[in-house]
Scaffold this motif. Sequence first.
Motif, mmCIF file in Angstrom:
data_model
loop_
_atom_site.group_PDB
_atom_site.id
_atom_site.type_symbol
_atom_site.label_atom_id
_atom_site.label_comp_id
_atom_site.label_asym_id
_atom_site.label_seq_id
_atom_site.Cartn_x
_atom_site.Cartn_y
_atom_site.Cartn_z
ATOM 1 N N ARG A 4 1.907 13.185 -4.088
ATOM 2 C CA ARG A 4 1.277 12.427 -4.877
ATOM 3 C C ARG A 4 1.770 11.885 -6.253
ATOM 4 N N ASN A 57 0.826 -1.117 0.060
ATOM 5 C CA ASN A 57 -0.047 0.058 -0.056
ATOM 6 C C ASN A 57 0.994 1.330 0.011
ATOM 7 N N PRO A 58 0.306 2.384 -0.705
ATOM 8 C CA PRO A 58 1.193 3.455 -0.747
ATOM 9 C C PRO A 58 1.111 4.165 0.634
ATOM 10 N N ARG A 78 0.563 6.866 3.477
ATOM 11 C CA ARG A 78 -0.454 7.799 3.792
ATOM 12 C C ARG A 78 -0.072 9.015 4.428
ATOM 13 N N ASP A 121 -0.132 8.599 -1.018
ATOM 14 C CA ASP A 121 -1.461 8.827 -0.663
ATOM 15 C C ASP A 121 -1.806 10.060 0.107
ATOM 16 N N TYR A 170 -2.307 8.065 9.573
ATOM 17 C CA TYR A 170 -1.327 8.509 8.407
ATOM 18 C C TYR A 170 0.186 7.992 8.903
#
Length: 167
Positions: free
Chosen positions: A29, A2-3, A5, A34, A49
Amino acid sequence: MNPKRVLVAYGSKHGATEGIADEIGRALRADGVDVVVLPADTVTDVSGYDGVVLGGALYAGRWNGKARRCARRNADQLRNRPVWLFSSGPVDSSAEQHEIPPPPGVARRMKKLRAREHMTFGGAMTSETPGRIAQSMVRHGKGGDYRNPARIHAWAHHIGEELGATP
């Protein structure tokens, strides 16, 4: 995978600091992060986050109250994740010419939050900036837009690298 955040929160009175936060968000971005960009006074929980960038406009050497309160309100959570701070303010080219250390209040916040870094960017005061003082300064040639998108993007990409984001 997952990117990462990241929250970019800002305390801005007339929009110049918000513009810097938006630029940071755009650059992150582009690095595959994210990103959520929010006004600092709306941030009540940073637990979702992987990192936080918090910025505030400087007025008479003090950080915008919205940014100060956000840092205080979320201090326990901020201490447990990567944090970067930025200030905007000089309405001249000084931020381009040399690194400007954080004002004492921001330096104390850096220590309390265990922030990784602080950056000062030039601010903006134009004919659209409301207020008698701002308008008087602009009329007397003391205004201008000293935000440098290339410098803002470079710093944001540096944050992306520290987070392990891959462009």
